[in-house]
Design a protein around this motif. Structure first.
Motif, mmCIF file in Angstrom:
data_model
loop_
_atom_site.group_PDB
_atom_site.id
_atom_site.type_symbol
_atom_site.label_atom_id
_atom_site.label_comp_id
_atom_site.label_asym_id
_atom_site.label_seq_id
_atom_site.Cartn_x
_atom_site.Cartn_y
_atom_site.Cartn_z
ATOM 1 N N ALA A 150 -2.950 12.752 6.380
ATOM 2 C CA ALA A 150 -1.609 13.176 5.935
ATOM 3 C C ALA A 150 -0.834 11.992 5.368
ATOM 4 N N ALA A 151 -0.966 10.829 6.003
ATOM 5 C CA ALA A 151 -0.290 9.631 5.497
ATOM 6 C C ALA A 151 -0.839 9.230 4.143
ATOM 7 N N LEU A 152 -2.153 9.342 3.984
ATOM 8 C CA LEU A 152 -2.769 9.038 2.703
ATOM 9 C C LEU A 152 -2.278 9.994 1.627
ATOM 10 N N ALA A 153 -2.256 11.294 1.945
ATOM 11 C CA ALA A 153 -1.838 12.300 0.967
ATOM 12 C C ALA A 153 -0.397 12.093 0.521
ATOM 13 N N GLU A 154 0.408 11.526 1.399
ATOM 14 C CA GLU A 154 1.816 11.292 1.048
ATOM 15 C C GLU A 154 1.953 10.205 -0.012
ATOM 16 N N VAL A 155 1.146 9.147 0.089
ATOM 17 C CA VAL A 155 1.247 8.046 -0.878
ATOM 18 C C VAL A 155 0.309 8.230 -2.062
ATOM 19 N N ASP A 156 -0.775 8.965 -1.871
ATOM 20 C CA ASP A 156 -1.773 9.167 -2.925
ATOM 21 C C ASP A 156 -2.226 10.625 -2.899
ATOM 22 N N PRO A 157 -1.410 11.542 -3.443
ATOM 23 C CA PRO A 157 -1.754 12.971 -3.391
ATOM 24 C C PRO A 157 -3.114 13.291 -4.003
ATOM 25 N N GLU A 158 -3.508 12.565 -5.044
ATOM 26 C CA GLU A 158 -4.805 12.818 -5.682
ATOM 27 C C GLU A 158 -5.950 12.552 -4.705
ATOM 28 N N ALA A 159 -5.888 11.400 -4.046
ATOM 29 C CA ALA A 159 -6.938 11.071 -3.080
ATOM 30 C C ALA A 159 -6.880 12.018 -1.889
ATOM 31 N N PRO A 168 -13.634 10.605 7.688
ATOM 32 C CA PRO A 168 -12.833 9.445 8.105
ATOM 33 C C PRO A 168 -13.131 8.160 7.357
ATOM 34 N N GLN A 169 -14.382 7.948 6.969
ATOM 35 C CA GLN A 169 -14.719 6.693 6.299
ATOM 36 C C GLN A 169 -13.985 6.570 4.968
ATOM 37 N N ARG A 170 -13.979 7.635 4.191
ATOM 38 C CA ARG A 170 -13.292 7.582 2.892
ATOM 39 C C ARG A 170 -11.770 7.596 3.066
ATOM 40 N N ILE A 171 -11.286 8.317 4.082
ATOM 41 C CA ILE A 171 -9.846 8.307 4.362
ATOM 42 C C ILE A 171 -9.392 6.892 4.683
ATOM 43 N N GLN A 172 -10.142 6.253 5.575
ATOM 44 C CA GLN A 172 -9.787 4.902 5.987
ATOM 45 C C GLN A 172 -9.768 3.948 4.808
ATOM 46 N N ARG A 173 -10.803 3.998 3.981
ATOM 47 C CA ARG A 173 -10.879 3.068 2.853
ATOM 48 C C ARG A 173 -9.752 3.302 1.862
ATOM 49 N N ALA A 174 -9.468 4.571 1.557
ATOM 50 C CA ALA A 174 -8.410 4.870 0.585
ATOM 51 C C ALA A 174 -7.044 4.401 1.087
ATOM 52 N N TYR A 175 -6.772 4.620 2.370
ATOM 53 C CA TYR A 175 -5.475 4.212 2.927
ATOM 54 C C TYR A 175 -5.413 2.693 3.056
ATOM 55 N N GLU A 176 -6.538 2.078 3.392
ATOM 56 C CA GLU A 176 -6.604 0.622 3.500
ATOM 57 C C GLU A 176 -6.310 -0.034 2.153
ATOM 58 N N VAL A 177 -6.861 0.522 1.085
ATOM 59 C CA VAL A 177 -6.617 -0.020 -0.252
ATOM 60 C C VAL A 177 -5.129 -0.023 -0.563
ATOM 61 N N PHE A 178 -4.449 1.080 -0.241
ATOM 62 C CA PHE A 178 -3.014 1.166 -0.525
ATOM 63 C C PHE A 178 -2.219 0.176 0.329
ATOM 64 N N LEU A 179 -2.518 0.131 1.637
ATOM 65 C CA LEU A 179 -1.752 -0.737 2.527
ATOM 66 C C LEU A 179 -1.944 -2.214 2.197
ATOM 67 N N SER A 180 -3.121 -2.578 1.702
ATOM 68 C CA SER A 180 -3.390 -3.989 1.431
ATOM 69 C C SER A 180 -2.939 -4.437 0.049
ATOM 70 N N SER A 181 -2.794 -3.487 -0.879
ATOM 71 C CA SER A 181 -2.468 -3.881 -2.256
ATOM 72 C C SER A 181 -1.198 -3.250 -2.802
ATOM 73 N N GLY A 182 -0.734 -2.167 -2.170
ATOM 74 C CA GLY A 182 0.407 -1.448 -2.714
ATOM 75 C C GLY A 182 0.045 -0.575 -3.895
ATOM 76 N N ILE A 183 -1.236 -0.526 -4.220
ATOM 77 C CA ILE A 183 -1.737 0.288 -5.332
ATOM 78 C C ILE A 183 -2.671 1.341 -4.756
ATOM 79 N N THR A 184 -2.503 2.590 -5.175
ATOM 80 C CA THR A 184 -3.317 3.654 -4.608
ATOM 81 C C THR A 184 -4.743 3.600 -5.137
ATOM 82 N N LEU A 185 -5.649 4.218 -4.382
ATOM 83 C CA LEU A 185 -7.040 4.283 -4.810
ATOM 84 C C LEU A 185 -7.164 5.002 -6.149
#
Length: 330
Positions: A150-159, A168-185
């Protein structure tokens, strides 16, 4: 396999990509092809890389692997992480070596993200951040992976729409990318496509190989569901509980690691820790495997290149595969 007389692609060495959902019969078909052609098998599977994870991963037994050796099986300890980027590097190096030996790389497996990384390349995204990853894992332990999704969908609706809530593996990676760079997957992926279109990213361009894509699966989804249920039950009979107990007893593994998050292993792990009873574990293991198969079908149906589909139940599927591959140059 015959050599085309005047095909421009003949200057490129051949590669076979054999894909399909779990429990579809990929390994059997790969072994038949190995018997007929000068191939070397390369596993494309995010779980088969781990040592000691055999039954739940449906890993070919030792006798089979001796007769049909596979690259990229049993190369890591379960405490280690493996990524699509690392797979791509490993696979490309193997493909060069196999081709230099005068053989054909035959890549076989069901980890579709790895196939996509190999053929399309990867955007230069942030590397894994242990601190951020630990934060996400705590979030998942406290609220479940649906909270992270849900947190991922809020910042990156496409992902959020593209990635299944039970992945979970893809969820984690997509959210990690955003949190570490400020840019969505999704933004990273758009950058990658733009670079490819402009010719600025040669590493992510077309592979310098003539690639033939095969996919094997039952035409009827119900047949695959039955196979999945029967195979998971067989895994339990063969000692899956003991296999996961041995991993659990090590003390250095946990559910936040990619190895233990693998389908089947996660459910048995939860059973061992008392979060599920035996029947719940069995049922959820089967359901999770079905969901994995559904995701694999989704990847395959959206594949950017033509795929030759083979029916798992077709007695002539081997002959059909050979006919497709007859134009691949050796």
């Amino acid at each position: 396999m015959s050599v085309p007389d005047s095909d421009a692609s003949a200057v490129r060495p051949p590669v076979i990509c054999l894909m399909g959902p779990t429990a579809s019969g990929k390994t059997e078909l790969a072994m038949h092809l190995y018997d007929r052609f000068p191939c070397e098998l390369v596993s494309v599977d995010s779980v088969l890389v781990y040592r000691g994870m055999d039954i739940g991963a449906a890993k070919p037994d030792a006798q089979t692997l001796q007769r049909y050796p596979h690259h990229l099986i049993d190369i890591l300890d379960p405490a280690e992480a493996y990524s699509a980027a690392r797979f791509r590097d490993d696979a490309l190096a193997l493909m060069r070596d196999i081709t230099a030996r005068g053989k054909v790389p035959l890549l076989v497996g069901g980890t579709m993200l790895y196939f996509k990384a190999l053929t399309d390349g990867l955007a230069t995204m942030p590397s894994a951040d242990p601190v951020i990853r630990a934060r996400i894992e705590r979030m998942a332990l406290e609220g479940g992976w649906e909270t992270v999704h849900a947190a991922l969908a809020e910042v990156d609706p496409e992902a959020g729409a593209r990635i299944h809530p039970n992945d979970p593996q893809r969820i984690q990676r997509a959210y990690e990318v955003f949190l570490s760079s400020g840019i969505t997957l999704s933004q990273w992926h758009r950058r990658q496509h733009a670079e490819k279109a402009s010719g600025q990213a040669p590493e992510s361009g077309v592979l310098p190989y003539t690639v033939r894509y095969l996919a094997v699966a039952p035409q009827e989804r119900s047949v695959l569901h039955q196979r999945i249920a029967e195979r998971f039950s067989l895994m339990l009979q063969q000692g899956l509980l003991s296999e996961v107990e041995a991993l659990h007893a090590r003390g250095d593994l946990d559910v936040g690691m990619p190895s233990i998050r693998a389908v089947g292993y996660r459910q048995v792990w939860d059973y061992l820790e008392g979060r599920l009873d035996y029947e719940q574990m069995r049922e959820r293991g089967i359901i999770a495997t079905r969901q994995l198969a559904k995701q694999q079908f989704t990847w395959l149906r959206g594949w950017h290149t033509s795929i030759e589909w083979l029916d798992s139940l077709d007695p002539k599927r081997f002959e059909r595969a050979l006919k497709v591959l007859d134009t691949v140059a050796i």
